[in-house]
Design a protein around this motif. Structure first.
Motif, mmCIF file in Angstrom:
data_model
loop_
_atom_site.group_PDB
_atom_site.id
_atom_site.type_symbol
_atom_site.label_atom_id
_atom_site.label_comp_id
_atom_site.label_asym_id
_atom_site.label_seq_id
_atom_site.Cartn_x
_atom_site.Cartn_y
_atom_site.Cartn_z
ATOM 1 N N PHE A 1 0.822 -1.213 0.000
ATOM 2 C CA PHE A 1 0.000 0.000 0.000
ATOM 3 C C PHE A 1 0.859 1.267 0.000
ATOM 4 C CE2 PHE A 1 -3.121 3.085 1.806
ATOM 5 C CZ PHE A 1 -4.132 2.903 0.877
ATOM 6 N N LEU A 2 2.116 1.118 0.424
ATOM 7 C CA LEU A 2 3.041 2.256 0.380
ATOM 8 C C LEU A 2 3.209 2.798 -1.042
ATOM 9 C CD1 LEU A 2 6.194 1.629 2.594
ATOM 10 C CD2 LEU A 2 4.472 3.419 2.859
ATOM 11 N N PRO B 1 3.928 6.781 5.327
ATOM 12 C CA PRO B 1 2.719 7.594 5.224
ATOM 13 C C PRO B 1 1.520 6.694 4.955
ATOM 14 C CG PRO B 1 3.969 7.702 3.184
ATOM 15 C CD PRO B 1 4.828 6.961 4.180
ATOM 16 N N MET C 1 -3.630 -4.707 2.309
ATOM 17 C CA MET C 1 -4.407 -4.775 1.072
ATOM 18 C C MET C 1 -5.197 -6.079 0.960
ATOM 19 S SD MET C 1 -2.120 -2.802 -1.771
ATOM 20 C CE MET C 1 -3.493 -2.927 -2.912
ATOM 21 N N ARG D 1 1.078 3.376 -3.053
ATOM 22 C CA ARG D 1 0.041 4.396 -3.234
ATOM 23 C C ARG D 1 0.256 5.574 -2.275
ATOM 24 N NH1 ARG D 1 -4.842 5.873 -4.922
ATOM 25 N NH2 ARG D 1 -6.363 6.688 -3.441
ATOM 26 N N ALA D 2 0.484 5.233 -0.997
ATOM 27 C CA ALA D 2 0.541 6.288 0.019
ATOM 28 C C ALA D 2 1.732 7.226 -0.205
ATOM 29 C CB ALA D 2 0.599 5.664 1.416
#
Lengths: 332, 332
Positions: A237-238, B121, B171, A240-241
């Motif tokens: 997911f990083l 983040p 995810m 994206r983040a």
């Protein structure tokens, strides 16, 4: 200077067919590569797909023997060839080849895949042939080593006494392709006009050979290396983040993603190695793809493992010769 | 027995729009759920999508205030509402709501998402509202707890002093959907006629409520729990290899896959918890989905955490009341 044509060798996988015309030394005279992988063959008409690929060679050399390896020998292929169990060596593959009774439906001897039994079962089809070829091309690897075959389903193969004794599959290439094309992780790159990741081949990972892309790839590898306990599912997911927070350019988010996935493969694969610090690792595959693994391995402190190209053709030649197909002699 | 209608509350996400008609106590009078998530809205005409969903309510109650949360407040939504930074509490969300100047283009106050800054983040949009609602519905959770919101992008949220101080995204749901539909891992189940996994919602994971499916799911969870060092990328391939080796029925390979993915989420999420052994964990979401997390948490030794349903509507009511929207009073 090539000798006379002696063998047609097919590396026939899920998404592509690569055919080699080999001379009497096993050297490559000609190559045909096309997208007629077994999933693309219409109506199961493998004979026609083969004729389309190498009809010209067969017109010129009508009596040349043919031999194949890869997913063509699976349940979805031309004929379902039983796996050889681990530990498996050249002799086991050759013996299984010799037992095959060829038919008009499938007149082609096919190298069997290798299966690992137990709590963590695993299978390969095609890689066993590349391994035979790699050991032939680079005998100094010795009988005990770890062979890494990057790809859609990357294999890490432990060799002991010249036999395949254990192996692990990492879904590196397929995860990259599927996540890049179908998940939210591919959207920033698509929106930034970086194009779609390649639909069929892992090399699509490395579509951009720029410094920024290389830096994003390395950032992905290091993120995994330095945070082993966080787990891939959250690290993904990083990709994206980091874009949303302005820490990663959208156009290079897929390079970061490929760094995460290759990094995870190396982190886990290296953790399984004996304490040798990676001595005896070799990469088997195309140089362009393996070069990225070399770069990532360097970040894990493994300096310049050898890269072995041309292993499929060499393995098919070696196995055909050992099986006496077309009266080839084992020494070429 | 419901009171008079006082608020229309929208939980408007990527793949669905859920609208609640709430009475003067914040209790739900009526619900409309449809697939007009922001990715499905034609030509960015959110006003029309909203009218299709709740036009009937608005005819009957033309002066009712409306409030929304979720991806509708993202760059791809109706209006891009800046994130509130961690640590974030109800007051911060309310203050950001009050600063919004509504326009004819988007006459709708939208709860801002929450952003975590730093090396890892992260972002949420919609979950912050569910968290406000969950704390309202279950005050005994206290100001310090860990809230788990299973879904397409599962969130594990650390609460300290009633504020969101940290969170991680797994995810899980998207990996399941994408791998089940687009990777080789979905093929055995498709061939066995088990049907496609649901294209949009994570609940598709648990399409089969049979004992065999439950056993395959648990097998996946245990495989991850008992082999933490092997890494997800290689474990995923087991969903194929176990079928090929006859150790997993093809029709239940997706249940095994969901077990792997939920297991990986729990393994990593629980490893980040303080040594409290999981005290203070609560699940927020639909009972059918959360029940599978409860089952999996049990395998990790965490007994029956509370499940909080209805958190989105409760959170939207609480935030609207605190922001003074439509002259609601904070006490309902």
């Amino acid at each position: 200077m090539s000798g006379p044509a002696r063998l047609i060798a097919l590396d026939w996988g899920t998404t592509s067919l690569r055919a080699y015309l080999l001379d009497d030394q096993g050297d490559v005279i000609d190559v045909v590569s096309n997208p007629s992988g077994i999933m693309a063959v219409q109506d199961g008409d493998f004979a026609r797909a083969l004729d389309t690929a190498i009809g010209a060679w067969r017109s010129r050399h009508p009596d040349l023997p043919i031999v194949a390896a890869g997913m063509i020998g699976s349940a979805q292929g031309w004929r379902d060839i039983p796996y050889v169990d681990c530990p498996a060596a050249l002799d086991d593959l050759v013996a299984a080849m010799k037992r095959q009774s060829l038919t008009a439906d499938c007149p082609l001897p096919i190298v069997p895949g290798v299966a690992l039994r137990g709590a963590f079962p695993n299978v390969m089809r095609g890689e066993e042939t590349q391994i035979v070829g790699a050991l032939e091309l680079r005998p100094q690897l010795g009988a005990d080593c770890v062979l890494v075959l990057p790809g859609t389903h990357s294999k890490w193969v432990t060799m002991r006494g010249g036999r395949i004794v254990d192996f692990t599959t990492y879904m590196t290439g397929e995860l990259f392709g599927v996540l890049g094309r179908h998940s939210i992780l591919g959207r920033p790159a698509r929106d930034a006009g970086a194009g779609e990741p390649d639909a069929t081949v892992f090399q699509g990972v490395f579509r951009v050979a720029s410094q920024v892309a290389a830096a994003a790839f390395e950032q992905g590898v290091l993120t995994i290396r330095d945070n082993p306990s966080r787990g891939l599912s959250s690290m993904l997911f990083l990709a994206r983040a980091l874009v949303l927070s302005g820490q990663l350019p959208a156009a290079f988010s897929l390079d970061f993603l490929s760094g995460l996935l290759v990094g995870e493969e190396l982190r886990c694969g290296l953790a399984e190695l004996p304490a040798s610090g990676g001595a005896g690792i070799a990469l088997i595959g195309e140089t362009a793809l393996c070069a990225h693994y070399v770069r990532a391995l360097g970040l894990f402190g493994i300096a310049k493992p050898p890269i072995i190209e041309g292993a499929a053709a060499a393995g098919l030649w070696r196995i055909a010769a050992a099986a006496g197909i077309g009266s080839l002699s084992p020494t070429g």
